[in-house]
Enzyme design. Structure first.
Site, short mmCIF file in Angstrom:
data_model
loop_
_atom_site.label_atom_id
_atom_site.label_comp_id
_atom_site.label_asym_id
_atom_site.label_seq_id
_atom_site.Cartn_x
_atom_site.Cartn_y
_atom_site.Cartn_z
N SER A 100 14.60 15.29 16.47
CA SER A 100 14.21 13.89 16.25
C SER A 100 13.94 13.66 14.77
CB SER A 100 12.93 13.63 17.05
OG SER A 100 12.28 12.47 16.60
N TYR A 122 3.72 16.13 20.13
CA TYR A 122 5.14 16.00 20.47
C TYR A 122 6.00 16.25 19.22
CZ TYR A 122 9.57 13.57 20.61
OH TYR A 122 10.90 13.26 20.44
N LYS A 157 8.78 19.43 18.01
CA LYS A 157 10.15 19.33 17.48
C LYS A 157 10.27 20.18 16.21
CE LYS A 157 11.99 16.70 20.59
NZ LYS A 157 12.86 17.32 21.59
N1 UFG Z 1 6.80 -1.63 18.61
C1 UFG Z 1 6.17 -2.84 18.76
N2 UFG Z 1 5.70 -3.16 19.99
C2 UFG Z 1 5.82 -2.33 21.06
C3 UFG Z 1 6.48 -1.08 20.89
C4 UFG Z 1 6.95 -0.76 19.64
O1 UFG Z 1 6.03 -3.62 17.82
O2 UFG Z 1 5.34 -2.67 22.16
C5 UFG Z 1 7.32 -1.28 17.26
C6 UFG Z 1 6.69 -0.03 16.70
O3 UFG Z 1 5.51 -0.34 16.03
C7 UFG Z 1 7.80 0.48 15.78
C8 UFG Z 1 9.08 0.01 16.47
O4 UFG Z 1 8.70 -0.99 17.39
O5 UFG Z 1 7.70 -0.17 14.56
C9 UFG Z 1 9.76 1.12 17.21
O6 UFG Z 1 8.80 1.75 18.04
P1 UFG Z 1 9.20 2.80 19.17
O7 UFG Z 1 7.93 3.25 19.83
O8 UFG Z 1 10.28 2.26 20.03
O9 UFG Z 1 9.87 3.97 18.33
P2 UFG Z 1 9.22 4.88 17.19
O10 UFG Z 1 10.06 4.64 15.98
O11 UFG Z 1 7.77 4.74 17.04
O12 UFG Z 1 9.41 6.27 17.89
C10 UFG Z 1 10.55 7.00 17.72
C11 UFG Z 1 10.86 7.83 18.96
C12 UFG Z 1 9.86 8.92 19.13
C13 UFG Z 1 9.64 9.66 17.85
C14 UFG Z 1 9.24 8.71 16.77
C15 UFG Z 1 9.01 9.34 15.44
O13 UFG Z 1 10.88 7.02 20.11
O14 UFG Z 1 10.37 9.82 20.11
O15 UFG Z 1 10.29 7.79 16.61
O16 UFG Z 1 8.57 8.43 14.52
F1 UFG Z 1 8.67 10.59 17.95
#
Ligand code: UFG
Length: 349
Positions: free
Chosen positions: A138, A163, A167
């Site tokens: 990841s 998590y 990785k």
């Molecule tokens: N977000 C919102 N509202 C929500 C959910 C997410 O605004 O209800 C925003 C988050 O703040 C972020 C973006 O949408 O800015 C993406 O969020 P995700 O949770 O979908 O994805 P992430 O980038 O946080 O997570 C991803 C992978 C994980 C990994 C992580 C590492 O899903 O498995 O990147 O940064 F660990």
């Protein structure tokens, strides 16, 4: 071109590829890609985070019912039975726990499941002289990158969640193993943000409980399962103040695994590839694109920042494109249309 496709499919025919977590989100799409490329996937899944009906759906898409074994892939004795029964020509290892928030509450579950299963599989790969091993990593390993787009040479960063740390540790285990056993080619694929679903809408993501990730939360809000999406913060130094990520269609990500099965070997180490589109999209762009492409509105509000979120993370994908000839085929609009097709049929189920 047609000749090349037929030739490659003939070469791949009967090459059995073990796919752990093959009924899961990325695993099931990869199983479809493998079948379409002429490989024979063999699934191991204990269905703790996936559903058996996905196997029937794979059959509907490909007209093939993949062989599937139900057990925890950390179980070396059971693995040995499968490897004795089938001549396995490659392993793609997806099976792992992946909820960032849960890993903070249950760190030992993550260290036990994610690390033990990798060690068991690598030992079996060596015992049975499997030539290729692809590990699902990841972009979380970069932590908050100093610069974007981030390339594979960027330093491993600080990752706040257990998590994310699994990785990093698993990458290190793969690196040490590849160094010590030079006949085993190990490829680490660093995924950015996988989204979307198969264009048929027959397979897709099945989040457990309230989704943590953006796109499943958006589709569930549009479907009326959730009242309102909260956009986590709009005061980041980005185009519209909301966080920027690299959203990659799950079918493109699946194809990257097939491409990674025959890499040329890097001496004394692992092959590492970013798998992203190379494009950053903000949270509000995702919401607006979803609304536009599906002609509906998503109830949303701006809320506080979520702890641990980096402002902007997107990939430099030039390495995988030049070395493996992989390029994404789908756009953000395609991915969000397919995610909605999948959500709609789930509502009808
Ligand atoms: N977000 C919102 N509202 C929500 C959910 C997410 O605004 O209800 C925003 C988050 O703040 C972020 C973006 O949408 O800015 C993406 O969020 P995700 O949770 O979908 O994805 P992430 O980038 O946080 O997570 C991803 C992978 C994980 C990994 C992580 C590492 O899903 O498995 O990147 O940064 F660990």
């Amino acid at each position: 071109m047609l000749f090349l496709t037929i030739f490659t499919e003939t070469m791949n025919k009967d090459r059995k590829i073990l796919v752990t977590g093959g009924a899961g989100f990325i695993g099931s799409h990869t199983v479809v890609s493998l079948i379409e490329s002429g490989f024979t996937p063999i699934i191991i899944d204990d269905f703790r985070n996936s559903e058996k009906f996905i196997l029937d759906r794979i059959n509907q898409i490909t007209a093939l019912h993949p062989i599937a074994y139900e057990f925890d892939c950390a179980d070396q004795n059971k693995l040995r039975e499968v490897f004795t029964e089938h001549e396995i020509g490659g392993i793609i290892h997806f099976a792992a726990d992946k909820a960032v928030g849960e890993s903070v509450k249950l760190p030992l579950k993550y260290y036990e499941n994610n690390i033990q299963s990798l060690v068991s599989l690598l030992k079996i790969a060596i015992e049975f002289k499997v030539p290729d091993f692809v590990f699902s990593s990841s972009c979380t390993v970069y932590g908050e990158p100093d610069k974007v787009p981030v390339d594979e040479n960027a330093p491993i960063g600080f990752t706040a969640s257990p998590y994310g740390y699994t990785k990093q540790v698993c990458e290190r285990i793969c690196r040490d193993t590849a160094y010590a056993y030079s006949n085993l080619k190990i490829t680490l694929l660093r995924y950015f943000n996988p989204i979307g679903a198969h264009p048929s809408g027959l397979i897709g993501e099945l989040p457990l409980g309230v989704p943590n990730n953006l796109v499943p939360f958006v589709t569930q809000t549009a479907a009326g399962i959730r009242d309102q999406l909260t956009v986590f913060g709009n005061d980041y130094p980005t185009v519209d103040g909301t966080c920027v990520r690299d959203y990659i269609h799950v079918c493109d990500l699946a194809d990257a695994h097939v491409a990674a099965l025959n890499p040329s070997k890097e001496e004394g180490g692992v092959n590492i590839f970013n798998v992203g589109t190379g494009l950053g999209s903000s949270v509000l762009e995702v919401v607006r694109t979803f609304e536009k492409v599906n002609n509906l509105s998503v109830n949303h509000k701006i809320g506080e920042r979520r702890e641990g979120d980096a402002a902007a993370v997107f990939a430099d994908n030039s390495k995988i494109s030049s070395e493996l000839g992989w390029k994404p085929k789908y756009t953000l609009s395609d991915a969000l249309a397919h995610a909605w097709t999948w959500q709609k049929q789930l509502n009808e189920k």
